[in-house]
Write a protein that holds these residues in place. Sequence first.
Motif, PDB file in Angstrom:
ATOM      1  N   ASP A 187       0.746  -1.131  -0.045  1.00  0.00           N
ATOM      2  CA  ASP A 187      -0.056   0.004   0.102  1.00  0.00           C
ATOM      3  C   ASP A 187       0.994   1.083   0.144  1.00  0.00           C
ATOM      4  N   SER A 198       2.537   1.627  -3.443  1.00  0.00           N
ATOM      5  CA  SER A 198       1.594   1.841  -4.628  1.00  0.00           C
ATOM      6  C   SER A 198       1.230   3.447  -4.416  1.00  0.00           C
ATOM      7  N   TYR A 199       1.035   3.802  -3.145  1.00  0.00           N
ATOM      8  CA  TYR A 199       0.825   5.303  -3.044  1.00  0.00           C
ATOM      9  C   TYR A 199       1.887   6.065  -3.473  1.00  0.00           C
ATOM     10  N   SER A 248      -7.704   7.193   0.127  1.00  0.00           N
ATOM     11  CA  SER A 248      -6.467   6.811   1.168  1.00  0.00           C
ATOM     12  C   SER A 248      -7.249   6.740   2.682  1.00  0.00           C
ATOM     13  N   TYR A 261      -7.142   3.209   4.288  1.00  0.00           N
ATOM     14  CA  TYR A 261      -5.962   2.470   4.490  1.00  0.00           C
ATOM     15  C   TYR A 261      -4.947   3.072   5.527  1.00  0.00           C
ATOM     16  N   VAL A 313      -0.203   6.126   4.261  1.00  0.00           N
ATOM     17  CA  VAL A 313      -0.100   6.275   2.722  1.00  0.00           C
ATOM     18  C   VAL A 313      -0.318   7.762   2.573  1.00  0.00           C
ATOM     19  N   LEU A 333      -1.350  -2.151  -5.468  1.00  0.00           N
ATOM     20  CA  LEU A 333      -2.206  -1.722  -4.465  1.00  0.00           C
ATOM     21  C   LEU A 333      -3.241  -2.997  -3.768  1.00  0.00           C
ATOM     22  N   ARG A 334      -3.276  -3.189  -2.654  1.00  0.00           N
ATOM     23  CA  ARG A 334      -4.112  -4.079  -2.032  1.00  0.00           C
ATOM     24  C   ARG A 334      -5.525  -3.497  -1.969  1.00  0.00           C
TER      25      ARG A 334
END
Length: 422
Positions: free
Chosen positions: A37, A40-41, A160, A163, A167, A218-219
Amino acid sequence: MTATKQQEAEAEHDPQVVVTPGDASRSSRQDRGLWRDLTSYWILGLCNNYGYVVMLSAAHDIIKQFNPNDESEESSSGRNCHLVSTGAILLADVLPSLFVKILMPFFPFWVNFRIALAVAFSAAGFLLVGFANAEWMALLGVIITSASSGIGETTFLAYSSRYNKNVISTWSSGTGGAGVIGSLSYASLRSLDFSPRDTMLVMLIFPAIEAFAFWLLLRRPQVDILPVTTVESTEVLISDEKPLVGFKEKLFYIKHLFKYMLPLCLVYFFEYFINQGLFELVYFEDIFLDKDSQYRWLNVDYQIGVFISRSSVNLFQLDKIWLMSIFQFVNVVYFLTEVIWWYTPSIWIVFAIVLWEGLLGGGAYVNTFYRMSKEISPERQQFAMAMVVQSDSYGIALAGFLAIPVHNAICGLPAAARSLVW
């Protein structure tokens, strides 16, 4: 266990699904996949802002490409000025994004559709600018790139809230990285004699990377399948924690966000007035960089400052964002007087001040959203993030409008003489 996984799969990207505070604060020790995560961010921040940065870095060249005689014609005052300020490119690069950011919080949160649109617009923008044979075509490419950035930023920041709060830090660092990588890659490719068309074609890899990061790396958020929201206790939600429902309730809540929006707006107004109204008027003759290169590398220097500060929130936090707006105003005063009288003896002094300017801008951005991730309840973060992210665009748009007449007024002033010191 199988039923639970099936529920989570069916709820993937469901706008009615809300993460519990317990899930959101899960520590990295308990969550071994958290790196996906965070990474990915960072990539999403990089790719989302990359095209926006490239268009601003290319502003000087876009104007020059369709006004080939502009550079060689000095104003009657002896100043070497473009007839069209790069503020015009700034407006084309920010107004569509601002329009999108204003509308997005009130539309359904169809995250997959939004990101697909952002990726498609980003690729189309590079292609239009690269293959432009008329000024309107290049500006259309800038506009589409701007819309892509606005769609992505509002969506990713709102998303976001589902998460881990860190992130926000990696997203901000990624957007800062976009500044450095975008401006540096453009300046480097042009220095290697890549044509504007080839430069834009090389950059098409970034929309593809953005798609990979969102849909593959990204999960999906860890969720509880409930109709509205959940909390860790069974207590009734107080009014400040209830999810916002309906247009009227969302509109009324905006006033509570002004403490975040106003300082961020001012910081960005001041810094983009400098960047797009005054940067191209800072000129040192007979040094190792020509006029066009000075503009490009000042942009690179600024973006390095942004990247450093946007990557620093886990080491240093500043709650008083308004202080940064005051410091940024001081920078405006310096650059305004500098471009009128040309009193700075060395370009290295300008590089140092530009780096400081970037540090202030990036610091205001990341600290604003990091504060919000701690101070606003998870049930309201999605809307709050999508609203406050508009603030920088308001400031940038105002800067673009002001930059054009100020640029033209300074071009009409008598050229000053500069004494260089090495």
